[in-house]
Design a protein around this motif. Structure first.
Motif, PDB file in Angstrom:
ATOM      1  N   ALA A   1       0.820  -1.213   0.000  1.00 22.57           N
ATOM      2  CA  ALA A   1       0.000   0.000   0.000  1.00 22.57           C
ATOM      3  C   ALA A   1       0.854   1.263   0.000  1.00 22.57           C
ATOM      4  O   ALA A   1       2.019   1.252   0.393  1.00 22.57           O
ATOM      5  N   ASN A   2       0.234   2.338  -0.440  1.00 21.48           N
ATOM      6  CA  ASN A   2       0.890   3.646  -0.367  1.00 21.48           C
ATOM      7  C   ASN A   2       0.791   4.260   1.021  1.00 21.48           C
ATOM      8  O   ASN A   2       1.624   5.079   1.400  1.00 21.48           O
ATOM      9  N   TYR A   3      -0.235   3.844   1.776  1.00 23.77           N
ATOM     10  CA  TYR A   3      -0.470   4.513   3.050  1.00 23.77           C
ATOM     11  C   TYR A   3      -1.152   3.567   4.028  1.00 23.77           C
ATOM     12  O   TYR A   3      -1.973   2.729   3.627  1.00 23.77           O
ATOM     13  N   CYS A   4      -0.806   3.694   5.301  1.00 24.68           N
ATOM     14  CA  CYS A   4      -1.458   2.926   6.368  1.00 24.68           C
ATOM     15  C   CYS A   4      -1.433   3.766   7.634  1.00 24.68           C
ATOM     16  O   CYS A   4      -0.454   4.465   7.905  1.00 24.68           O
ATOM     17  N   CYS A   5      -2.509   3.717   8.400  1.00 25.95           N
ATOM     18  CA  CYS A   5      -2.531   4.484   9.641  1.00 25.95           C
ATOM     19  C   CYS A   5      -3.473   3.854  10.660  1.00 25.95           C
ATOM     20  O   CYS A   5      -4.339   3.043  10.324  1.00 25.95           O
ATOM     21  N   VAL A   6      -3.262   4.232  11.918  1.00 26.06           N
ATOM     22  CA  VAL A   6      -4.169   3.894  13.018  1.00 26.06           C
ATOM     23  C   VAL A   6      -4.855   5.178  13.447  1.00 26.06           C
ATOM     24  O   VAL A   6      -4.198   6.148  13.842  1.00 26.06           O
TER      25      VAL A   6
ATOM     26  N   SER B   1      -7.916  11.124  16.861  1.00 23.61           N
ATOM     27  CA  SER B   1      -6.496  11.422  16.706  1.00 23.61           C
ATOM     28  C   SER B   1      -5.875  10.380  15.790  1.00 23.61           C
ATOM     29  O   SER B   1      -6.390   9.271  15.646  1.00 23.61           O
ATOM     30  N   VAL B   2      -4.763  10.740  15.160  1.00 22.57           N
ATOM     31  CA  VAL B   2      -3.978   9.789  14.379  1.00 22.57           C
ATOM     32  C   VAL B   2      -2.871   9.277  15.292  1.00 22.57           C
ATOM     33  O   VAL B   2      -1.981  10.027  15.668  1.00 22.57           O
ATOM     34  N   PHE B   3      -2.940   8.004  15.647  1.00 26.84           N
ATOM     35  CA  PHE B   3      -1.964   7.448  16.586  1.00 26.84           C
ATOM     36  C   PHE B   3      -0.648   7.137  15.886  1.00 26.84           C
ATOM     37  O   PHE B   3       0.426   7.347  16.436  1.00 26.84           O
TER      38      PHE B   3
ATOM     39  N   VAL C   1      -3.415  11.225   6.326  1.00 26.94           N
ATOM     40  CA  VAL C   1      -4.811  11.542   6.615  1.00 26.94           C
ATOM     41  C   VAL C   1      -4.907  12.740   7.555  1.00 26.94           C
ATOM     42  O   VAL C   1      -5.932  13.411   7.618  1.00 26.94           O
ATOM     43  N   ARG C   2      -3.819  13.033   8.254  1.00 29.08           N
ATOM     44  CA  ARG C   2      -3.791  14.211   9.130  1.00 29.08           C
ATOM     45  C   ARG C   2      -4.097  15.488   8.340  1.00 29.08           C
ATOM     46  O   ARG C   2      -4.663  16.440   8.877  1.00 29.08           O
TER      47      ARG C   2
ATOM     48  N   GLY D   1     -11.111   2.670  17.424  1.00 32.65           N
ATOM     49  CA  GLY D   1     -10.661   3.416  16.255  1.00 32.65           C
ATOM     50  C   GLY D   1     -10.670   2.514  15.039  1.00 32.65           C
ATOM     51  O   GLY D   1     -11.433   1.545  14.965  1.00 32.65           O
ATOM     52  N   PHE D   2      -9.768   2.802  14.097  1.00 31.24           N
ATOM     53  CA  PHE D   2      -9.756   2.080  12.830  1.00 31.24           C
ATOM     54  C   PHE D   2      -8.324   1.956  12.313  1.00 31.24           C
ATOM     55  O   PHE D   2      -7.474   2.791  12.605  1.00 31.24           O
ATOM     56  N   ILE D   3      -8.089   0.893  11.544  1.00 32.93           N
ATOM     57  CA  ILE D   3      -6.881   0.799  10.728  1.00 32.93           C
ATOM     58  C   ILE D   3      -7.297   1.095   9.289  1.00 32.93           C
ATOM     59  O   ILE D   3      -8.269   0.539   8.786  1.00 32.93           O
ATOM     60  N   TRP D   4      -6.551   1.972   8.676  1.00 36.97           N
ATOM     61  CA  TRP D   4      -6.856   2.457   7.319  1.00 36.97           C
ATOM     62  C   TRP D   4      -5.674   2.123   6.428  1.00 36.97           C
ATOM     63  O   TRP D   4      -4.540   2.507   6.711  1.00 36.97           O
TER      64      TRP D   4
END
Length: 471
Positions: free
Chosen positions: A175-180, A191-193, A206-207, A274-277
């Motif tokens: 992937a190009n991007y991953c976040c919690v 918040s972006v952890f 995503v911030r 929260g979510f994993i994206w």
């Protein structure tokens, strides 16, 4: 069809034959249950605990699957991949608002039909997720999940370790991007952890896109997930489905150049943390990515829940919940840091502020009124000494510690509080102020400030004897 009915009745498990409409535009068409065996029909028509049909309809051959369950993108994707792309598929799903876990195996059928493609579906159900499901993961998936688990379990700095884990997940997914993303729907906070961006991908964090209505978008995700373990968007068709139902979110995805997305809820003890994206991932490996992430997410959610619990316990142990300033325990720990030489400073100021008139308020109006007075007192101190350490040292006594600020500035603030205290309609303090331009000993500073506070209190009551017993 008679022969197919005989064929499907040979299955010992719940089974049916599904058809997927062929479309020239490449999109997935309607999915219908053409034929089902007795076990599968009983499953569709089974009664729930209230004696009502779970799906409120009787099975009819050729029915659209949505007559029996809510629309599910994951289910449709599996059917399309099997029937249209002629690939065998194994998957696990959980229908919306159900504790039933379904293990499915889909196999393509070579039935000649210009309008439809076909596949068999056989399934088993359980009320608990079977551990055998996890054992079916490939060796590569198992290695990836185990790697994540070991990292998280051994973490001494969860933030740093989570950054490494999210980087690993992004690479696993191609992937190009991953976040919690952490959310608190009760408090409407987010918040972006942690996040990871592929180098030279021109993908943004995503911030950069988070706005005040972000929590509302996150609630949209819950509707889309509808009890499923994850949401997968892997092509324009899936994006168009989002556009039809949630146009605002679709607009946001388009603006962020999202072409594909895996979204998984971080759930612990039935609470969404929260979510994993994961965005713009390797869609050719969708099912493997889905299964790997589903299991990995369990460990991520568990560690975040523990992290938040520790943070909450630390907050409770160090904060006075009534006044929202630090409590006596925190004050004692801070003094110990001073005494052990862990705090470096050039100048030191200490202020003791004792709230005047609390006892008469408690006696006349009750402790709720007294609590409100204490809250007002702490608010006044936080407003006056906004960049300082403030502690509730005792029942009606507060301590303020100020490092490396000019004496004149602090004296001006103390004087302002004194003047306000002379108006009995305001929150009133007796104040003791001590300043050492060379730093000095914290205990000496506290003792001197305490002595001066009691002298100030004595003078206050000489001027306002009525405050001893009544307002």
């Amino acid at each position: 069809m008679k022969n197919l009915q005989n064929f499907i009745e040979q299955f010992k498990t719940m089974a049916c034959i599904l058809s997927v409409e062929k479309r020239n535009d490449g999109k997935a068409g309607n999915i219908c249950i053409e034929i089902a065996n007795k076990q599968y029909i009983e499953f569709l028509e089974k009664l729930n605990g209230n004696g009502k049909s779970s799906f409120e309809t009787k099975f009819e051959p050729g029915s659209n699957y949505e007559r029996f369950m809510p629309k599910a993108l994951d289910f449709e994707r599996c059917c399309h991949e099997c029937a249209i792309e002629q690939k065998p598929v194994q998957a696990f799903i959980q229908p919306e608002q159900s504790n039933i876990h379904i293990s499915m195996i889909l196999l393509p059928l070579g039935i000649e039909d210009p309008n439809k493609a076909y596949c068999t579906l056989s399934q088993e159900t359980s009320e608990e997720s079977e551990s055998s499901e996890e054992s079916m993961l490939s060796a590569e998936m198992s290695k990836n999940v185990l790697k994540t688990c070991v990292k998280l379990r051994g973490a001494t700095n969860l933030q740093k370790t989570m950054d490494e884990v999210i980087e690993d997940i992004r690479k696993i997914c191609g992937a190009n991007y991953c976040c919690v993303l952490l959310t608190n729907f009760n408090e409407h906070t987010y918040s972006v952890f942690s996040d990871s961006i592929k180098a030279n991908s021109n993908h943004r964090s995503v911030r950069d896109y988070i706005t005040e209505d972000f929590v509302d978008y996150a609630k949209t995700w819950l509707h889309l997930l509808a009890g499923n373990s994850c949401l997968i968007i892997k092509n324009k068709e899936d994006l168009e489905t989002i556009e039809q139902n949630f146009p605002n979110w679709h607009r946001s995805l388009t603006n962020a150049n999202i072409e594909s997305l895996v979204l998984l809820p971080l759930e612990y003890n039935n609470v969404i943390l929260g979510f994993i994206w994961v965005s713009n991932f390797d869609v050719s490996n969708t099912l493997n990515i889905k299964e790997t992430l589903e299991l990995t997410t369990f460990f991520v959610a568990s560690e975040i829940a523990n992290y938040q619990l520790v943070g909450r316990l630390e907050y409770l142990s160090n904060m006075d919940l009534l006044t929202n300033v630090q409590n006596r325990n925190s004050m004692n720990n801070r003094v110990s840091q001073f005494m052990n030489g862990k705090v470096q400073y050039k100048s030191l100021a200490v202020i003791f502020a004792d709230l005047n008139g609390l006892k008469p308020v408690n006696d006349k109006y009750g402790h709720d009124a007294g609590d409100e007075l204490l809250k007002k007192a702490s608010s006044a101190l936080k407003l006056t000494f906004s960049k300082s350490e403030i502690y509730r040292a005792g029942g009606d006594e507060f301590l303020v510690i100020i490092l490396d600020q000019p004496k004149e500035d602090i004296e001006a603030k103390v004087q302002k509080l004194r003047e306000n205290s002379e108006n009995t309609d305001n929150v009133s303090f007796s104040l003791g102020f001590y300043y050492n331009e060379n730093g000095g000993n914290i205990r000496t500073a506290m003792h001197e400030a305490d002595v001066r506070m009691y002298e100030d209190k004595k003078q206050f009551y000489l001027r306002h004897p009525e405050k001893r017993k009544k307002l």
